[in-house]
Design a protein around this motif. Structure first.
Motif, PDB file in Angstrom:
ATOM      1  N   UNK A  84      -3.310  -8.641 -13.554  1.00 35.09           N
ATOM      2  CA  UNK A  84      -4.018  -9.784 -12.932  1.00 35.09           C
ATOM      3  C   UNK A  84      -3.301 -10.677 -12.189  1.00 35.09           C
ATOM      4  N   UNK A  85      -1.993 -10.571 -12.011  1.00 31.15           N
ATOM      5  CA  UNK A  85      -1.205 -11.441 -11.141  1.00 31.15           C
ATOM      6  C   UNK A  85      -0.369 -10.680 -10.441  1.00 31.15           C
ATOM      7  N   UNK A  86       0.529 -11.418  -9.341  1.00 29.60           N
ATOM      8  CA  UNK A  86       1.654 -10.949  -8.765  1.00 29.60           C
ATOM      9  C   UNK A  86       2.877 -10.733  -9.718  1.00 29.60           C
ATOM     10  N   UNK A  87       2.975 -11.647 -10.605  1.00 28.42           N
ATOM     11  CA  UNK A  87       3.904 -11.833 -11.398  1.00 28.42           C
ATOM     12  C   UNK A  87       4.049 -10.615 -12.309  1.00 28.42           C
ATOM     13  N   UNK A  88       2.958 -10.440 -13.172  1.00 26.95           N
ATOM     14  CA  UNK A  88       2.731  -9.237 -14.049  1.00 26.95           C
ATOM     15  C   UNK A  88       3.124  -7.958 -13.226  1.00 26.95           C
ATOM     16  N   UNK A  89       2.598  -7.783 -12.035  1.00 21.19           N
ATOM     17  CA  UNK A  89       2.845  -6.578 -11.327  1.00 21.19           C
ATOM     18  C   UNK A  89       4.264  -6.349 -11.060  1.00 21.19           C
ATOM     19  N   UNK A  90       4.971  -7.345 -10.574  1.00 21.59           N
ATOM     20  CA  UNK A  90       6.202  -7.449 -10.350  1.00 21.59           C
ATOM     21  C   UNK A  90       7.230  -6.888 -11.684  1.00 21.59           C
ATOM     22  N   UNK A  91       7.025  -7.567 -12.572  1.00 24.51           N
ATOM     23  CA  UNK A  91       7.640  -7.403 -14.063  1.00 24.51           C
ATOM     24  C   UNK A  91       7.649  -5.844 -14.277  1.00 24.51           C
ATOM     25  N   UNK A  92       6.155  -5.526 -14.212  1.00 25.54           N
ATOM     26  CA  UNK A  92       6.072  -4.110 -14.590  1.00 25.54           C
ATOM     27  C   UNK A  92       6.615  -3.005 -13.879  1.00 25.54           C
ATOM     28  N   UNK A  93       6.630  -3.128 -12.388  1.00 22.36           N
ATOM     29  CA  UNK A  93       7.131  -2.247 -11.554  1.00 22.36           C
ATOM     30  C   UNK A  93       8.535  -2.535 -11.111  1.00 22.36           C
ATOM     31  N   UNK A  94       9.148  -3.628 -11.334  1.00 26.67           N
ATOM     32  CA  UNK A  94      10.436  -3.957 -10.968  1.00 26.67           C
ATOM     33  C   UNK A  94      10.685  -4.103  -9.544  1.00 26.67           C
ATOM     34  N   UNK A  95       9.443  -4.200  -8.916  1.00 22.84           N
ATOM     35  CA  UNK A  95       9.449  -4.808  -7.298  1.00 22.84           C
ATOM     36  C   UNK A  95       9.743  -6.277  -7.217  1.00 22.84           C
ATOM     37  N   UNK A  96      10.656  -6.626  -6.389  1.00 23.15           N
ATOM     38  CA  UNK A  96      10.848  -8.167  -6.248  1.00 23.15           C
ATOM     39  C   UNK A  96      10.120  -8.574  -5.103  1.00 23.15           C
ATOM     40  N   UNK A  97       9.817  -7.723  -4.157  1.00 20.57           N
ATOM     41  CA  UNK A  97       8.832  -8.162  -3.049  1.00 20.57           C
ATOM     42  C   UNK A  97       7.361  -8.570  -3.255  1.00 20.57           C
ATOM     43  N   UNK A  98       6.773  -9.161  -2.415  1.00 26.01           N
ATOM     44  CA  UNK A  98       5.526  -9.433  -2.830  1.00 26.01           C
ATOM     45  C   UNK A  98       4.440  -8.296  -2.232  1.00 26.01           C
ATOM     46  N   UNK A  99       4.749  -6.973  -2.474  1.00 24.83           N
ATOM     47  CA  UNK A  99       3.846  -6.012  -2.340  1.00 24.83           C
ATOM     48  C   UNK A  99       2.780  -6.139  -3.567  1.00 24.83           C
ATOM     49  N   UNK A 100       1.594  -5.657  -3.229  1.00 24.36           N
ATOM     50  CA  UNK A 100       0.303  -5.800  -4.074  1.00 24.36           C
ATOM     51  C   UNK A 100       0.152  -4.269  -4.650  1.00 24.36           C
ATOM     52  N   UNK A 101       0.957  -3.325  -4.298  1.00 26.98           N
ATOM     53  CA  UNK A 101       0.670  -1.980  -4.938  1.00 26.98           C
ATOM     54  C   UNK A 101       1.930  -1.021  -4.642  1.00 26.98           C
ATOM     55  N   UNK A 102       1.854  -0.029  -5.475  1.00 28.75           N
ATOM     56  CA  UNK A 102       2.774   0.928  -5.334  1.00 28.75           C
ATOM     57  C   UNK A 102       2.475   2.366  -5.893  1.00 28.75           C
ATOM     58  N   UNK A 103       2.905   3.584  -5.400  1.00 21.94           N
ATOM     59  CA  UNK A 103       2.465   4.444  -5.938  1.00 21.94           C
ATOM     60  C   UNK A 103       3.945   5.009  -6.769  1.00 21.94           C
ATOM     61  N   UNK A 104       3.596   5.831  -7.831  1.00 20.73           N
ATOM     62  CA  UNK A 104       4.779   6.179  -8.778  1.00 20.73           C
ATOM     63  C   UNK A 104       4.689   7.774  -8.814  1.00 20.73           C
ATOM     64  N   UNK A 105       4.516   8.271  -7.718  1.00 17.98           N
ATOM     65  CA  UNK A 105       4.605   9.959  -7.715  1.00 17.98           C
ATOM     66  C   UNK A 105       3.223  10.344  -7.493  1.00 17.98           C
ATOM     67  N   UNK A 106       2.660  11.753  -7.500  1.00 24.55           N
ATOM     68  CA  UNK A 106       1.227  11.909  -7.220  1.00 24.55           C
ATOM     69  C   UNK A 106       0.277  11.639  -8.299  1.00 24.55           C
ATOM     70  N   UNK A 107       0.586  11.193  -9.297  1.00 29.74           N
ATOM     71  CA  UNK A 107      -0.448  11.237 -10.440  1.00 29.74           C
ATOM     72  C   UNK A 107      -0.378   9.702 -11.376  1.00 29.74           C
ATOM     73  N   UNK A 108       0.275   8.549 -10.385  1.00 28.80           N
ATOM     74  CA  UNK A 108       0.407   7.296 -11.050  1.00 28.80           C
ATOM     75  C   UNK A 108       0.442   6.230  -9.880  1.00 28.80           C
ATOM     76  N   UNK A 109      -0.358   5.115  -9.956  1.00 22.40           N
ATOM     77  CA  UNK A 109      -0.071   3.965  -8.974  1.00 22.40           C
ATOM     78  C   UNK A 109      -0.639   2.974  -9.613  1.00 22.40           C
ATOM     79  N   UNK A 110      -0.004   1.634  -9.213  1.00 16.21           N
ATOM     80  CA  UNK A 110       0.059   0.366  -9.772  1.00 16.21           C
ATOM     81  C   UNK A 110      -0.642  -0.457  -8.581  1.00 16.21           C
ATOM     82  N   UNK A 111      -1.204  -1.595  -9.015  1.00 16.09           N
ATOM     83  CA  UNK A 111      -1.747  -2.633  -8.073  1.00 16.09           C
ATOM     84  C   UNK A 111      -2.174  -4.056  -8.908  1.00 16.09           C
TER      85      UNK A 111
END
Length: 263
Positions: A84-111
């Motif tokens: 629900x927020x950029x902050x929660x996304x960054x904490x969960x994925x470990x990404x520090x840039x302001x990307x709003x989505x990321x795939x983690x292999x062929x069977x998982x993605x976050x946004x």
């Protein structure tokens, strides 16, 4: 008098915004929930169940078409994590840039489920989901293709070698353009702005302008060579000369001409 009315209207809009955001904050559930469908398992918190259901239905309604377009091989159920927020996304994925989505292999993605309450200029979260889903499809195809040359039976070693092959051989312009195209992320004004930069495909590998103009690359490719050529280009790890029998410069020249004619 006119300035006074405009001020009242502005204050009214601000008041409505904060009231709506407050209502959403207190009515949405802030704990992890799960919604499972035939092909997706959606984990979410901080968004309404109705929004998660809308997401699930949107992914399922586009599932077959995108996989058919790209000639995806057998694909397992996909885990989707929605924040629900950029902050929660960054904490969960470990990404520090302001990307709003990321795939983690062929069977998982976050946004991030972007809206007017958590983003100044929110993207359409349904399109973002399709974008990341298409990354999963690309990875599924590329991993299957890589098995022809990476023959180790050790899963850890295969993943290591594939990651190296992907990073060195699969071009970012293609990686992003295909996902942008399948998600329908295009804006003519953004295209015109990116076009004015006169960037080559190699330069787009290192420029965020790919997000503005990437749609047109695949649009040109499919209109000139057909949808079937797209899957072949993925399987070749983006080798234009091998797939289309023309040089990269010739492809770029044709694409620029297409851009100038249409946009």
């Amino acid at each position: 008098m006119r300035k006074y009315k405009l001020l009242v209207i502005l204050l009214g809009i601000i008041a409505v915004f904060y009231v709506a955001r407050t209502i959403r904050t207190f009515t949405v559930k802030h704990k992890a929930q799960t919604l499972e469908s035939e092909h997706f398992i959606i984990s979410y918190d901080g968004i309404y169940k109705s929004e998660a259901k809308k997401l699930s239905e949107h992914l399922e309604s586009n599932y077959d078409e995108i996989r058919t377009n790209l000639k995806d091989v057998k694909h397992g159920q996909i885990k989707v994590f929605v924040y629900s927020s950029q902050y929660k996304f960054n904490v969960a994925t470990g990404l520090k840039k302001n990307a709003n989505g990321t795939s983690r292999g062929p069977n998982e993605f976050h946004f991030v489920w972007t809206n007017w309450f958590n983003s100044i200029f929110p993207d359409d979260p349904l399109k973002t989901a399709l974008h990341e889903f298409t990354h999963c499809i690309q990875l599924n195809i590329l991993i299957d293709k890589a098995k022809e040359t990476i023959t180790t039976q050790n899963r850890t070693e295969f993943d290591k070698q594939f990651d190296k092959k992907f990073a060195s051989e699969y071009p970012r312009w293609l990686w992003e353009s295909i996902s942008i195209f399948e998600a329908g992320e295009v804006n003519s004004l953004s295209v015109k702005y990116a076009k004015s930069k006169n960037l080559t495909l190699a330069e787009l590998n290192h420029s965020n302008q790919i997000y503005n103009i990437g749609y047109t690359i695949i649009e040109y490719l499919t209109q000139k060579w057909g949808n079937d050529m797209l899957s072949k280009l993925i399987a070749s790890f983006g080798n234009i000369e091998k797939t289309l029998n023309i040089s990269t410069k010739e492809f770029e020249k044709g694409w620029i001409a297409f851009l100038n004619e249409k946009y």
